[in-house]
Design an enzyme around this catalytic site. Structure first.
Site, PDB file in Angstrom:
ATOM      1  N   GLU A 101      -5.632  -8.456   0.157  1.00  0.00           N
ATOM      2  CA  GLU A 101      -6.404  -8.039   1.329  1.00  0.00           C
ATOM      3  C   GLU A 101      -7.795  -7.653   0.867  1.00  0.00           C
ATOM      4  O   GLU A 101      -7.947  -6.992  -0.155  1.00  0.00           O
ATOM      5  CB  GLU A 101      -5.785  -6.813   2.028  1.00  0.00           C
ATOM      6  CG  GLU A 101      -4.520  -7.050   2.795  1.00  0.00           C
ATOM      7  CD  GLU A 101      -4.080  -5.774   3.526  1.00  0.00           C
ATOM      8  OE1 GLU A 101      -4.960  -4.951   3.863  1.00  0.00           O
ATOM      9  OE2 GLU A 101      -2.872  -5.618   3.745  1.00  0.00           O
ATOM     10  N   GLU A 108       0.815  -1.218   0.000  1.00  0.00           N
ATOM     11  CA  GLU A 108       0.000   0.000   0.000  1.00  0.00           C
ATOM     12  C   GLU A 108       0.856   1.278   0.000  1.00  0.00           C
ATOM     13  O   GLU A 108       0.643   2.195   0.794  1.00  0.00           O
ATOM     14  CB  GLU A 108      -0.977   0.003   1.175  1.00  0.00           C
ATOM     15  CG  GLU A 108      -1.981  -1.152   1.092  1.00  0.00           C
ATOM     16  CD  GLU A 108      -3.041  -1.123   2.183  1.00  0.00           C
ATOM     17  OE1 GLU A 108      -2.967  -0.240   3.078  1.00  0.00           O
ATOM     18  OE2 GLU A 108      -3.952  -1.976   2.149  1.00  0.00           O
TER      19      GLU A 108
END
Length: 238
Positions: free
Chosen positions: A158, A25
């Site tokens: 995720e 991320e």
């Protein structure tokens, strides 16, 4: 490069069940919008450094599957900025990783009044007004066309939605979201990897190994199998 040289060297003789994922991320802190070109270039640079460094450590790393990430692991950003994968000395051994927590006010934001999702929502005021089943199908179709159709495996590394403590009735919508995302991901050829918190509110307690939420665990398994066109065989199915 220093991190991955050390990690790669330590694990270079491990078997193919071990995967390396380069980053997580990456984005400008506090900015979840589209990246500036220079920021997207940084993420692409991280991906290239990761691949080049790990391959150079030798051993099984010369041909190990490596997982690279789109900008902030966001689908839309990745489709714009990460369609070109890093150069790799191994042939067809790279995977793309994306994450999915949409819509945020439903999935993660405990301060939000949004607690319903999907076509079965009973109160428009309790929904975010977007991000429902059709939106999911459209996004995952674009992922399949951009990566899967080119022979690039995609990990949904995720994803998750969690019942708000103040809205226990939202549990049914969380289960609907989980089933919909898992089945759509599997149907699109992605590998779904649910983000389990591992705490008292998680599916599996990471300290004890106890299954704390068998209903959610079964929803994940059954939805994955349905998405792949497989029938569940008995209670011992994986």
């Amino acid at each position: 490069a220093a991190f991955w040289q050390q990690i790669g060297t330590a694990f270079r003789d491990h078997g193919d069940h071990l995967l390396f994922a380069g980053t997580n991320e990456v984005h400008v802190q506090g900015d979840y919008g589209p990246p500036a070109p220079e920021n997207a270039e940084v993420q692409n640079g991280f991906n290239q450094t990761f691949v080049t460094t790990v391959r150079a450590t030798g051993g099984r790393n010369r041909n190990r599957w490596l997982v690279v990430q789109g900008y902030n692991t966001d689908i839309d950003h990745s489709l714009k900025w990460n369609l070109t994968l890093p150069e790799d000395s191994a042939r067809n051994r790279l995977m793309m990783e994306l994450h999915y927590y949409t819509p945020y006010n439903f999935t993660l934001n405990e301060q939000s009044p949004v607690w319903q999702w999907g076509r079965g929502a009973s109160s428009p005021a309790a929904t975010d007004g977007w991000g429902n089943e059709d939106f999911v199908e459209d996004r995952f179709r674009k992922v399949q066309e951009a990566f899967g159709a080119r022979g690039i495996p995609v990990i949904l590394g995720e994803y998750g939605a969690y019942t708000k403590p103040s809205r226990p009735a939202g549990r049914r919508y969380v289960l609907r979201w989980v089933r919909s995302i898992t089945e759509a991901a599997s149907r699109s050829g992605m590998i779904p990897m649910y983000w389990d918190t591992g705490t008292e509110r998680g599916i599996i307690h990471r300290t004890t190994g106890q299954v704390q939420d068998p209903e959610l665990l079964r929803a994940l398994v059954d939805s994955d199998l349905r998405g792949r066109g497989l029938a569940r065989v008995g209670r011992s199915s994986p």
